[in-house]
Design an enzyme around this catalytic site. Structure first.
Site, PDB file in Angstrom:
ATOM      1  NE  ARG A 155     -22.320  24.297  83.314  1.00  0.00           N
ATOM      2  CZ  ARG A 155     -21.780  23.397  83.839  1.00  0.00           C
ATOM      3  NH1 ARG A 155     -22.413  22.810  85.220  1.00  0.00           N
ATOM      4  NH2 ARG A 155     -20.653  23.020  83.863  1.00  0.00           N
ATOM      5  N   GLY A 156     -23.479  20.768  80.879  1.00  0.00           N
ATOM      6  CA  GLY A 156     -22.334  20.170  80.800  1.00  0.00           C
ATOM      7  C   GLY A 156     -22.660  18.919  79.872  1.00  0.00           C
ATOM      8  CB  ALA A 157     -20.262  17.816  77.188  1.00  0.00           C
ATOM      9  CG  ASP A 180     -18.850  21.633  76.436  1.00  0.00           C
ATOM     10  OD1 ASP A 180     -20.087  21.445  76.782  1.00  0.00           O
ATOM     11  OD2 ASP A 180     -18.089  21.987  77.141  1.00  0.00           O
ATOM     12  CG  ASN A 196     -13.785  22.649  78.553  1.00  0.00           C
ATOM     13  OD1 ASN A 196     -14.865  21.913  78.620  1.00  0.00           O
ATOM     14  ND2 ASN A 196     -13.136  23.130  79.439  1.00  0.00           N
ATOM     15  CE  LYS A 197     -18.587  27.487  79.590  1.00  0.00           C
ATOM     16  NZ  LYS A 197     -19.755  27.743  78.975  1.00  0.00           N
TER      17      LYS A 197
END
Length: 374
Positions: A53-55, A242, A252-253
């Site tokens: 995960r994570g852009a 993201d 974003n989250k």
């Protein structure tokens, strides 16, 4: 805990491969376990389950996924489609997929045989991996310089949301890389780590990374952030992204937007740290960002490292519906500055974003009129 880092993503060559081997983030912090993705369906499942995960890292994984399909002799175009659609909000995923696919198609068009075309896709993925590590170092430098400009005296109390470190990057991360730079410069007094409900990426992952860096940190319930601001215990907020729309809106989250509102009310800088690849000029504004909706069980059941991202312990009545967007969108007017590997954009405007995207690395600069207190 070992002093050695398990690679977040690595390419396995024969006889072990071809495969993409990932550090399974659903098992952290209890266990540092690797997940072997020997084909694209396995990688798509890893992406959707948040094992990876994570852009920025999703872009890297997507590029390696195309190389994996090519090395296996699978249909590259179909593999690219499956990968790009695995998570709709993170623009880096599709970017990485497109880069490797273009390299593969270009090799085929030049008359390369299948092995040569697969090698071209892999080389592109490896280039992206290296470039992201370099971008991470540049963002850390620009971010630390900005913090020193905004807050020239005293030790820093920084608040972050979700996870933005080595686990999301080819290098040391995005927002966390800036925190790490502040820590290594002797400026970090306290890192406040939002737990980041419902999957606890802050409590499980950012705290794991902060502990490994020997940072002074505390995990807080997301809803406690307001009391920290009210008590004057936050000097700046740093988050990742993201997707950044053409007007500067930041996805974003989920939970990032409330922090931006709190920061504005309390006149605290709200900084977004992301590589330029996270900017999507084709998305005109925040309303056009597709926000991923995730399984209700992530909210209604407790996460368990032993059972992946959701466990079997209910926290709501059986059958409860849940509102579970993976992201929220912060309008550009609430973003004090955007920190990228090419420099800092402040104020965050459509013109500033356009200038950023048109710059080369050799033309690093600060866009706009400089940083103003939010």
């Amino acid at each position: 805990m070992s002093d050695q880092h398990v690679p977040v993503a690595r390419w396995a060559r024969p006889p072990e491969g071809p495969a993409l081997v990932l550090l399974d983030q659903t098992r952290l912090p209890a266990e540092e376990a690797e997940l072997v993705c020997a084909d694209v369906p396995a990688l798509v499942a890893a992406i959707r389950s948040l094992a990876v995960r994570g852009a920025p890292l999703l872009g890297i994984a997507g590029a390696y996924g195309v190389a994996l399909a090519a090395a296996r002799g699978d249909t590259v175009a179909e593999a690219a489609r499956l990968l790009a659609e695995a998570r709709p909000t993170a623009v880096n995923l599709a970017y990485g997929v497109r880069r490797a696919e273009r390299a593969y198609d270009g090799a085929v068009a030049r008359g390369a045989d299948p092995a040569e075309a697969a090698a071209a896709a892999l080389a592109e993925a490896e280039d992206l991996h290296r470039e992201d590590a370099e971008a991470s170092d540049r963002m850390a430098g620009h971010g630390l310089a900005l913090l020193e400009e905004l807050l020239p005296t005293g030790d820093l109390r920084l608040l972050t949301h979700c996870n933005t470190g080595r686990l999301v990057s080819g290098g040391h991360g995005t927002a966390f890389a800036v925190v790490r730079a502040a820590h290594r410069a002797g400026r970090l007094r306290q890192l406040w780590v939002d737990e980041t409900r419902p999957l606890l990426q802050g409590a499980r992952l950012t705290a794991y990374e902060a502990a490994r860096e020997a940072m002074p940190y505390s995990v807080l319930v997301d809803n406690a952030a307001g009391s920290l601001f009210a008590a004057g215990q936050v000097d700046a907020v740093l988050i990742g992204a993201d997707r950044i729309a053409a007007d500067g809106s930041v996805a974003n989250k989920v939970g990032s937007y409330p922090l931006a509102v709190l920061a504005r009310h309390h006149r605290v800088p709200f900084l977004v740290v992301a590589p330029v690849t996270t900017v999507d000029p084709e998305t005109p504004d925040g309303a056009a960002i597709v926000v991923e909706q995730r399984d209700a069980r992530e909210v209604t059941e407790l996460p368990s490292p032993a059972a992946g991202t959701t466990g079997g312990v209910p926290v709501a009545p059986s059958g409860s519906a849940a509102y579970n967007p993976a992201f929220d969108v912060t309008p550009p007017g609430l973003v004090s500055a955007l920190v990228t590997e090419r420099g800092v954009v402040s104020p965050v405007t459509e013109n500033g974003i356009q200038e950023l995207c048109s710059m080369s690395l050799s033309g690093e600069s600060r866009s706009g009129n400089g940083m103003m207190n939010s």
